[in-house]
Design a protein around this motif. Structure first.
Motif, PDB file in Angstrom:
ATOM      1  N   SER A  87       0.804  -1.192  -0.016  1.00  0.00           N
ATOM      2  CA  SER A  87      -0.105   0.038   0.330  1.00  0.00           C
ATOM      3  C   SER A  87       0.899   1.378   0.226  1.00  0.00           C
ATOM      4  CB  SER A  87      -0.821   0.192   1.116  1.00  0.00           C
ATOM      5  OG  SER A  87      -1.972  -0.864   1.180  1.00  0.00           O
ATOM      6  N   SER A  88       2.100   1.114   0.504  1.00  0.00           N
ATOM      7  CA  SER A  88       3.188   2.231   0.520  1.00  0.00           C
ATOM      8  C   SER A  88       3.128   2.925  -1.142  1.00  0.00           C
ATOM      9  CB  SER A  88       4.297   1.819   1.154  1.00  0.00           C
ATOM     10  OG  SER A  88       4.334   1.312   2.184  1.00  0.00           O
ATOM     11  N   GLN A  89       3.461   1.951  -1.751  1.00  0.00           N
ATOM     12  CA  GLN A  89       3.273   2.469  -3.266  1.00  0.00           C
ATOM     13  C   GLN A  89       1.935   3.103  -3.696  1.00  0.00           C
ATOM     14  OE1 GLN A  89       3.855  -0.592  -6.179  1.00  0.00           O
ATOM     15  NE2 GLN A  89       4.614   0.769  -7.947  1.00  0.00           N
ATOM     16  N   ALA A 201      -5.446  -0.435   3.841  1.00  0.00           N
ATOM     17  CA  ALA A 201      -4.361  -1.510   3.950  1.00  0.00           C
ATOM     18  C   ALA A 201      -4.799  -2.368   4.979  1.00  0.00           C
ATOM     19  CB  ALA A 201      -3.159  -0.611   4.594  1.00  0.00           C
ATOM     20  N   HIS A 202      -5.551  -2.458   5.795  1.00  0.00           N
ATOM     21  CA  HIS A 202      -5.982  -3.508   6.662  1.00  0.00           C
ATOM     22  C   HIS A 202      -7.200  -4.206   6.534  1.00  0.00           C
ATOM     23  CE1 HIS A 202      -2.747  -2.889  10.115  1.00  0.00           C
ATOM     24  NE2 HIS A 202      -2.642  -1.743   9.335  1.00  0.00           N
ATOM     25  N   GLY A 203      -7.830  -3.741   5.354  1.00  0.00           N
ATOM     26  CA  GLY A 203      -9.148  -4.130   5.202  1.00  0.00           C
ATOM     27  C   GLY A 203      -9.506  -4.783   4.046  1.00  0.00           C
ATOM     28  N   SER A 432       9.529   3.730  13.160  1.00  0.00           N
ATOM     29  CA  SER A 432       9.395   2.440  12.126  1.00  0.00           C
ATOM     30  C   SER A 432       8.185   1.681  12.175  1.00  0.00           C
ATOM     31  CB  SER A 432      10.543   1.455  12.704  1.00  0.00           C
ATOM     32  OG  SER A 432      10.251   1.241  13.976  1.00  0.00           O
ATOM     33  N   CYS A 433       8.038   0.583  11.427  1.00  0.00           N
ATOM     34  CA  CYS A 433       6.761  -0.339  11.219  1.00  0.00           C
ATOM     35  C   CYS A 433       6.818  -1.434  12.157  1.00  0.00           C
ATOM     36  CB  CYS A 433       6.631  -0.544   9.826  1.00  0.00           C
ATOM     37  SG  CYS A 433       5.001  -1.010   9.190  1.00  0.00           S
ATOM     38  N   PRO A 434       5.874  -1.770  12.596  1.00  0.00           N
ATOM     39  CA  PRO A 434       4.551  -1.167  12.905  1.00  0.00           C
ATOM     40  C   PRO A 434       4.829  -0.143  14.218  1.00  0.00           C
ATOM     41  CG  PRO A 434       4.587  -3.274  13.956  1.00  0.00           C
ATOM     42  CD  PRO A 434       5.774  -3.233  13.248  1.00  0.00           C
TER      43      PRO A 434
HETATM   44  C1  LIG Z   1      -2.539   1.861   7.907  1.00  0.00           C
HETATM   45  C2  LIG Z   1      -1.491   1.468   6.958  1.00  0.00           C
HETATM   46  N1  LIG Z   1      -1.475   2.022   5.801  1.00  0.00           N
HETATM   47  C3  LIG Z   1      -0.389   1.482   5.071  1.00  0.00           C
HETATM   48  C4  LIG Z   1       0.672   0.794   5.246  1.00  0.00           C
HETATM   49  C5  LIG Z   1       1.809   0.189   4.171  1.00  0.00           C
HETATM   50  O1  LIG Z   1       1.217  -0.820   3.730  1.00  0.00           O
HETATM   51  P1  LIG Z   1       2.368  -1.859   2.939  1.00  0.00           P
HETATM   52  O2  LIG Z   1       3.165  -2.330   4.005  1.00  0.00           O
HETATM   53  O3  LIG Z   1       1.617  -2.867   2.207  1.00  0.00           O
HETATM   54  O4  LIG Z   1       3.199  -1.068   2.160  1.00  0.00           O
HETATM   55  C6  LIG Z   1       0.516   0.164   6.430  1.00  0.00           C
HETATM   56  C7  LIG Z   1       1.579  -0.806   7.075  1.00  0.00           C
HETATM   57  O5  LIG Z   1       1.818  -1.355   8.015  1.00  0.00           O
HETATM   58  C8  LIG Z   1      -0.516   0.595   7.357  1.00  0.00           C
HETATM   59  O6  LIG Z   1      -0.712  -0.183   8.627  1.00  0.00           O
END
Ligand SMILES: Cc1ncc(COP(=O)(O)O)c(C=O)c1O
Length: 468
Positions: A87-89, A201-203, A432-434
């Motif tokens: 989803s970042s892209q 992204a989560h749904g 950082s993620c998460p």
């Molecule tokens: C709410 C939300 N949006 C976007 C992203 C980015 O998603 P991706 O890891 O598929 O690039 C994340 C990643 O954890 C997220 O939690």
């Protein structure tokens, strides 16, 4: 439930069919990737590049376009595009599409209305595209990942500005599993002739509920789903969906928008996995999802009865509120995560107030039972029952944007310790993620309250603009 059967004219899995027949031929590979289909980890023979017949993601008109069409029929979008970079892209591509399709007055800086719990990809996209952001401020903020919003505040923002935003951007579900009233938000956006973009992204799975709750079902114009988060898709696999009423021009531009932010070597393993997922979604997924949700509902009920504080979330998440800290006793998210991990159970996310577990139908009954067993043992100690958050107060309204995201991101910067950052201007929020959600964003002056919050969430360093 989906109109796939009527719409799908060709193969259910065109990418899989192609790659499978290619590997079976045991071809001599004088092309990339360098493993040449030989087995190192075991999956290399499925990993190809843009050889003849394999199509090309950003110029798709063959098997990839066919597979995306299958996904579009499944999700009920006007068009769906694959991403192998998450989803970042897609988020950056969505911002680009909103910007390129907006009619703006010459000389006026474009802006977007957004909610503050956005993922960092949003901030990177806004900086790269030189967008300003007007925040739809929360009614009250009590957590990093979730915010409580008042729709009348959005209406006020849409009404009071002479210049229209390029769109409204929201995150739903958020990392803790809270969902926003998308239908109402979409109606409001359309009343003020602007588009609604949703970070979903989560749904991805929400379209397959008995009563579909995917943003596309509720009127969103654009959205992204990380297929890899809730569906059986390899990491990085995601969808960029366009809503039912989006214009043809947007459909034409979407692929190019993704190309701007993506690698020229998208992973065929990820494309294969997205393709194969269409098959998974077509057959008994709906039923499997239903059973899984019912099992989670029972688990939640049992946990509530055992004294756990269970948040009201979207159905595939279990979010426990746990935040009791005393000198001798420590009961918070990371504490609980550690307890689970010593039993071989790995949660998705933990912060000082919450622990999040994510489920799919791929979690078997024995996995539910082992989770239940350890959670019941902990609650029998009664300690998990107390909650007493020490979260510092969020003062969102006090934030001041000194320079744009873009200027901040491209400035000379240095990483300094959070404790010495008061009064400095944030260059790039290092989180950082998460959950990758910034507390203070690029271009804002860092306040004493921000420092308390950063420390609360265990962030020790921040990138600030150099003073010299
Ligand atoms: C709410 C939300 N949006 C976007 C992203 C980015 O998603 P991706 O890891 O598929 O690039 C994340 C990643 O954890 C997220 O939690």
């Amino acid at each position: 439930m989906c109109n796939y059967d009527e719409g799908c004219r060709g193969s259910l899995t065109p990418i899989y069919d192609f790659i499978n027949s290619y590997r079976k031929k045991q071809p001599v590979r004088f092309h990339m990737p360098g493993h040449k289909g030989k087995s190192f980890l075991g999956f290399e023979e499925f990993d190809i590049t843009e050889i003849s017949g394999a199509d090309s993601l950003y110029e798709a008109e063959g098997i990839i376009a066919e597979s995306e069409k299958n996904a579009s029929l499944l999700f009920g979008s006007s068009a769906t595009f694959y991403s192998t970079e998450g989803s970042s892209q897609c988020i950056k591509a969505i911002l680009y599409l909103l910007l390129s399709s907006s009619d703006r007055q010459k000389g006026k800086r474009p802006y977007i209305i957004a909610t503050r719990n956005a993922h960092k990809a949003f901030f990177h996209g806004a900086a790269l595209l030189d967008l300003d952001v007007v925040w739809w401020q929360p009614e009250k903020r009590e957590a990093l990942c979730s915010i409580k919003l008042n729709i009348s505040d959005l209406e006020q923002l849409l009404k009071e500005r002479e210049e229209k935003p390029i769109g409204v951007y929201i995150t739903s579900p958020d990392y803790l599993g809270n969902v926003l009233p998308i239908r109402d938000i979409a109606d409001l956006c359309h009343k003020y002739e602007t588009k609604l973009a949703v970070d979903n992204a989560h749904g991805a799975y929400l379209h397959f509920l008995d009563k579909p709750l995917h943003p596309l079902d509720l009127g969103a114009d654009l959205c992204c789903d990380s297929a890899h988060k809730t569906l059986p898709v390899l990491t990085g696999g995601a969808y960029l969906h366009l809503g039912k009423n989006t214009k043809q021009t947007l459909q034409k531009e979407a692929r190019q928008a993704l190309a701007i932010f993506g690698s020229t070597s998208p992973s065929y393993l990820t494309l294969l996995s997205l393709d194969y997922c269409n098959r998974y979604l077509t057959f008994d997924y709906h039923e499997k999802l239903k059973l899984c949700i019912e099992r989670i509902r029972i688990l939640k009920e049992d946990l509530l009865e055992a004294g756990w504080k269970v948040e009201d979330t979207e159905p595939l998440k279990l979010t426990l509120r746990i935040n009791y800290l005393q000198e001798q006793e420590k009961r918070n998210g990371p504490w609980l995560a550690e307890k689970l991990e010593t039993e071989g159970i790995y949660p998705e996310y933990a912060d000082p107030d919450f622990l999040v577990l994510m489920f799919t139908p791929e979690n078997g009954e024995e996995e539910f039972l082992s989770l239940e067993k350890i959670l019941f043992t902990i609650s029998a100690e009664k300690a998990a029952w107390k909650t007493e958050s020490r979260q510092p107060v969020w003062k969102e309204e006090k934030r001041v944007q000194i320079i744009s995201f873009r200027e901040a991101l491209l400035s000379q910067s240095e990483a300094i310790s959070v404790e010495s950052a008061e009064g400095r201007i944030c260059a790039n929020p290092m989180i950082s993620c998460p959950p990758a959600i910034p507390i203070v964003v690029g271009g804002e002056r860092i306040t004493g309250e921000d420092i308390k919050l950063l420390q609360y969430y265990g962030i020790e360093q921040i990138s600030v603009i150099r003073n010299d």
